[in-house]
Write a protein that holds these residues in place. Structure first.
Motif, short mmCIF file in Angstrom:
data_model
loop_
_atom_site.label_atom_id
_atom_site.label_comp_id
_atom_site.label_asym_id
_atom_site.label_seq_id
_atom_site.Cartn_x
_atom_site.Cartn_y
_atom_site.Cartn_z
N TYR C 124 3.08 -1.92 -9.97
CA TYR C 124 2.95 -0.33 -9.34
C TYR C 124 4.01 -0.12 -8.47
N TYR C 125 2.96 -1.56 -7.71
CA TYR C 125 4.01 -1.00 -5.61
C TYR C 125 5.21 -0.67 -6.09
N ALA C 126 6.25 -1.49 -7.04
CA ALA C 126 7.20 -1.99 -7.06
C ALA C 126 7.54 0.03 -7.64
N GLN C 127 6.98 0.96 -8.36
CA GLN C 127 7.15 2.18 -8.70
C GLN C 127 6.98 3.18 -7.36
N VAL C 128 6.09 2.90 -6.60
CA VAL C 128 5.78 3.13 -5.51
C VAL C 128 7.03 3.28 -4.47
N PHE C 129 7.60 2.33 -3.96
CA PHE C 129 8.63 1.92 -3.21
C PHE C 129 9.70 2.73 -3.68
N GLN C 130 10.02 2.47 -5.02
CA GLN C 130 11.22 3.08 -5.36
C GLN C 130 10.78 4.72 -6.02
N ALA C 131 9.69 5.19 -5.65
CA ALA C 131 9.32 6.89 -6.16
C ALA C 131 9.89 7.65 -4.43
N LEU C 132 8.94 6.27 -2.93
CA LEU C 132 9.07 7.13 -1.98
C LEU C 132 10.45 6.24 -1.90
N GLY C 133 11.56 5.78 -2.08
CA GLY C 133 12.76 5.41 -1.72
C GLY C 133 12.07 4.48 -0.09
N PRO C 134 13.56 4.11 0.43
CA PRO C 134 13.29 3.17 1.44
C PRO C 134 12.91 3.07 3.33
N ASP C 135 12.81 4.79 3.46
CA ASP C 135 12.70 5.14 4.97
C ASP C 135 11.05 5.53 4.92
N ILE C 136 10.16 5.60 4.34
CA ILE C 136 8.65 5.41 4.56
C ILE C 136 7.93 4.23 4.48
N PRO C 137 7.99 4.27 5.75
CA PRO C 137 6.84 2.87 5.93
C PRO C 137 5.34 2.62 5.16
N VAL C 138 5.45 2.04 5.02
CA VAL C 138 3.90 1.71 3.51
C VAL C 138 2.80 1.13 4.19
N VAL C 139 1.65 0.55 4.25
CA VAL C 139 0.51 0.20 4.44
C VAL C 139 -0.26 -0.62 2.78
N TYR C 140 -0.44 -1.62 2.94
CA TYR C 140 -0.70 -1.91 1.61
C TYR C 140 -2.30 -1.70 1.45
N GLN C 141 -3.06 -1.29 1.19
CA GLN C 141 -4.43 -1.03 1.41
C GLN C 141 -5.33 -1.98 0.28
N ASP C 142 -5.49 -2.96 0.78
CA ASP C 142 -6.61 -3.51 0.37
C ASP C 142 -8.04 -4.13 0.28
N TYR C 143 -8.48 -3.14 -0.62
CA TYR C 143 -9.98 -2.79 -0.47
C TYR C 143 -10.27 -3.17 -1.97
N PRO C 144 -11.00 -3.96 -2.76
CA PRO C 144 -10.79 -4.13 -4.18
C PRO C 144 -12.52 -4.05 -4.38
N GLN C 145 -13.56 -4.13 -3.73
CA GLN C 145 -14.73 -3.43 -3.13
C GLN C 145 -14.62 -2.11 -3.94
N ALA C 146 -13.72 -1.22 -3.89
CA ALA C 146 -13.67 0.22 -4.04
C ALA C 146 -13.01 0.70 -5.38
N THR C 147 -11.18 0.15 -5.05
CA THR C 147 -10.23 0.59 -6.52
C THR C 147 -10.91 -1.40 -7.54
N GLY C 148 -11.66 -2.38 -7.41
CA GLY C 148 -11.84 -3.03 -8.51
C GLY C 148 -10.40 -4.00 -8.55
N VAL C 149 -9.67 -3.35 -8.17
CA VAL C 149 -8.21 -4.46 -7.84
C VAL C 149 -7.87 -5.51 -7.06
N TYR C 150 -8.64 -6.55 -7.31
CA TYR C 150 -8.14 -8.05 -6.46
C TYR C 150 -6.82 -8.61 -6.29
N LEU C 151 -6.72 -8.38 -5.22
CA LEU C 151 -4.31 -8.66 -4.74
C LEU C 151 -5.04 -9.87 -4.55
#
Lengths: 319, 319, 319, 319
Positions: C124-151
């Motif tokens: 998923y994040y590979a898709q995000v990074f490809q969609a945004l391109g190399p010039d937009i700095p990204v923060v990974y928001q790791d909040y599994p209590q809300a998203t249900g996704v453990y990192l």
């Protein structure tokens, strides 16, 4: 009774047995006998006990063992798999040893809710395999709809590579068809074992799963003879004929996969077919209204008509 | 040992007891004794056994009863509440009867996951009360973070009105402060009983809850003497002083409420305080890294300094 | 306004800004100004907009951009991170481009619910990074209590190795302390970048997280000056003094982390401190009862007393 | 275009329309036209746009309105229902007004995740009805598998009694048959309105639901002509014949209800039937493997054979 241990060669229909109770909610061991005979009469190749649908969680420890012994004592050379999932590993170990001594062919273990990440799953099963030792064959029960734990194929493959006692995948993810194909593809890697895959989800995608490499079914559909005949037809190369037969039963397969009410429907059918003395579930359980029963009757009549039309005789539905 | 049955007048601190194991994972009954004595030395008013944090789900049926009897035999007139939640009502009934005969003062029941709608909750508890009969006092364990079942105050009020054996609310919803006030407000209705409310969530909102009408705490914080002293200060009208004391411990209260790792922290503290012989949890369990332990040590040192500054002596933290 | 792009060197306090509304529920851009000035007066190092607590999901697309531009136009050289999580990647891309053009320093992306397995997250994040391109700095928001996704840390490490634009971890898992240490340990591997880690969860474990290598906080505590001073004290080597200050505010930190009601408490404090004209949330939102407000007042008075006792002046709490 | 507003008398098949994209992921308005014509050719009685399966959450606000207007402009007197569920009530209100002005017959609202207790549901919808005013007909979308919010029949009945604008139940709970019967039974109470009930879940229990009082279907099965013919047969009293036809399609109905992959299957069928130019979903979306496509082809061939056997012509499946 010396059925041997479960291996990667296991195939056919392992029926997930209902647990019969009297109208008072007492365990009905006589109905365990008649139900076992009913399943045998349907031609099942094996049994799975204390599964999620077997109301195992409502039995006492003693009752659980009683049921296991009762069935094993009656099924001759058929193999019996016993569900031993438990929140504590020590309890998994104890129950597994107890049922293996009683004659079980292997045990089935589902992941506990809350495992995190690919490594969390791998490590949990590594602990299970270490606790059980190399001599107890294990089935991985992959049912994320109930456990919340998704099994990536890569993790299953690592477990197969590292633990010889893992001999079967109980395949019940949804969607699951692509996963099944992926597991079968990955087994072409030199040195990797081909394990047995039996499918669940009430058999809802049974023909598709057989076409993709499943070895049979492990589920509790109340007309097990369909599961057996479809398996036999596939095994003899008659896939289309098998699916024709499956489609006749599909309305009822679909009816039984309804959550919450599915077990009540199954027990009602088993009751009507004479396999158990009461459709009662232990509390808290579901039950059928008069409307539900009339609807079920109508569906059974439709099944019988279609079987008759197909020259297969209404006996199959109603006996 | 004749502690009497639990009533609506219950108050104070009912400690949720950890279950001690040896390093091998065996139940450690000698540590059950020393831990019980430790809790008594902290002045707790009662005990809660086989709760969610007590690793009850990893005990065998026999071990569960052994623990209950061992504690009851040691606590004199203190009341003991036993968690009897189970997927099957028959098992709830059996375990409840067994522990009441062994001398428990009452039982605690959490709703099973999957109850639907207000009536679903009411009807489940109505079944429980009918199964247990009128003579077993019951605590409603309201912990939706674990069960997924939200308890509307109106449903609790209907249950209180209809079932005399419901004598206590274990209050552990989050957010929960408004619910506590709502329940207390509703008790002003003529004819409605005022039930006991003991609070959980590790005591994270203990002073606020006492101000809103809670009767004490039912939780497992590893410095139970704080829970007791805060309760005593509140009971004698010194709310601000009570909260001052609470605040000194708050960094550790907050540290222990971390999910997954909380029990490892509690057992480590109980081990360091000499209450149990090993901090071991039964598998699968959590454990502490060297970093975790150094961090905990630093926090304990800070606690001791602050207690010393407050003229309360480091003994409280370290004894 | 030319604050530059977000990098791995980001540190300090990035306040998660509330979004002010009038009593009618209209977006209150004047209060956006006063609130921004309030945060600046507290010494925050950066801003995070359209986060989960910013009621971003209740804004229209236009309102969202209006808020972003208004804040960016007012904060001078402070960096602004904007949350751009969305169910569709195309929408993520559009919003990210729009806010970067408006002057944002980077964007924050949380995983959508339902990602499966380690590879599911990576892909998923590979898709995000490809969609945004190399010039937009990204923060990974790791909040599994809300998203249900453990990192899993291993997945985060793979992403850091493969995508240079991933410069920050918004750390909000619970329990999360061990994960933080694990990420910092893994960065010692030759060739791996050290990324910025800012912590959330209302700051509940802020001192412990700073000790373990966090670079600051990204959260919305209503006394941001505490977050800043604690950061400064840590940065100048005064860890114990920093934690002493933190502990004075801990009762309110803990009060604000209550689910559902937390935002109402924060907005009430911001309102009382003069930062916004109304504590109103857009519907559906939470609100405070008279009891809630009296309780909050009492806690603020306690805070002021403790600050006065510590020689830090009540001004900090009340200004 | 003056189709009138949705009322309790609504019946028949309201197709949930897919949203077509080009291979690049751009909204394909020409395919919106051809797909609309395809649906009209199947005889559908109405349309539902921006539903959960319509990838509405991946559209921009403008694209959403474009789709709505494009379809409304093409369907003549058929009614169009538009999904307007949103986390913020203000957004619900704005979107609802916008689509009503564009000619929609009514709007559909699902409960947001996290509503608590019976009163929580009632109060949320009371807010919705107040925000929308009395002149916008509303459909309650009851799909707890996605929302996590169970709708007790008693709550629905209270809403029907109190809000005249609530004219339809989109019935998609599972199990749901008993709930449908319960709602119909309760409508016999003097003074209570009989509302329209259209069923979802891909039509998996469509004949049973029609027998129990449903007024039709609101779902996205890729052979909508089956939904229409089954409805017509039922409406003309030929229930058994209707179910015979349904059963022929049941293998594909069941195939499409697979989670995650269902939409890819539907779009593939619509593509093969010439209704859209590309089966592409917007990212993140699912797609079909070569095995999946071969399997689907085989199932379509089986469908055509069975239709031919039944004298219904393969045209229905393949046109």
């Amino acid at each position: 009774m010396s059925s041997g241990k479960l291996t990667e060669q296991a195939k056919g229909v392992f029926i997930i047995a209902a647990t019969p109770f009297t109208d008072d909610g007492a365990l009905d061991l006589q109905s365990v006998d008649t139900l076992t005979d009913f399943y045998l009469g349907c031609g099942v190749h094996g049994f799975t006990l204390l599964g999620m649908m077997g109301e195992a969680h409502k039995l006492t420890g003693e009752e659980s063992i009683d049921v296991v012994k009762r069935v094993i004592g009656r099924v001759g050379s058929r193999q019996v798999i016993v569900g031993v999932s438990h929140a504590g590993l020590e309890n998994v170990r104890r129950l597994a040893h107890e049922v293996m001594i009683a004659g079980a062919a292997g045990v089935m273990v589902a992941p506990p809710p809350g495992l995190k990440g690919d490594d969390g799953i791998y490590n949990y099963y590594a602990q299970v395999f270490q606790a059980l030792g190399p001599d107890i064959p294990v089935v991985y029960q992959d049912y994320p709809q109930a456990t919340g734990v998704y099994l990536p194929p890569t993790v299953f493959e690592r477990l197969v590579d590292d633990f010889k006692q893992l001999v079967m995948l109980k395949h019940e993810d949804a969607p699951g068809l692509a996963k099944l194909t992926r597991v079968r593809e990955s087994e072409k890697k030199p040195g990797r074992r081909r394990v047995s895959i039996l499918v669940g989800n009430g058999g809802l995608y049974y023909p598709q799963e057989l076409r993709r490499g499943a070895d049979g079914a492990m589920t509790g559909f109340a007309w097990p003879e369909m599961l057996v005949k479809v398996y036999d037809l596939f095994a003899s190369g008659k896939a289309e004929e098998a699916e024709d037969l499956f489609d006749i039963y599909l309305p009822l397969v679909r009816h039984e996969v309804q959550p919450a009410i599915g077990l009540a429907l199954r027990k009602e059918v088993l009751f009507r077919r004479g396999a158990i003395k009461s459709p009662k579930q232990r509390a808290p359980g579901s039950s059928l209204t008069a409307t539900d029963k009339a609807e079920l009757e109508n569906m059974i009549e439709r099944l019988e008509r279609r079987l008759a039309d197909a020259g297969r005789g209404s006996k199959m539905a109603a006996e």
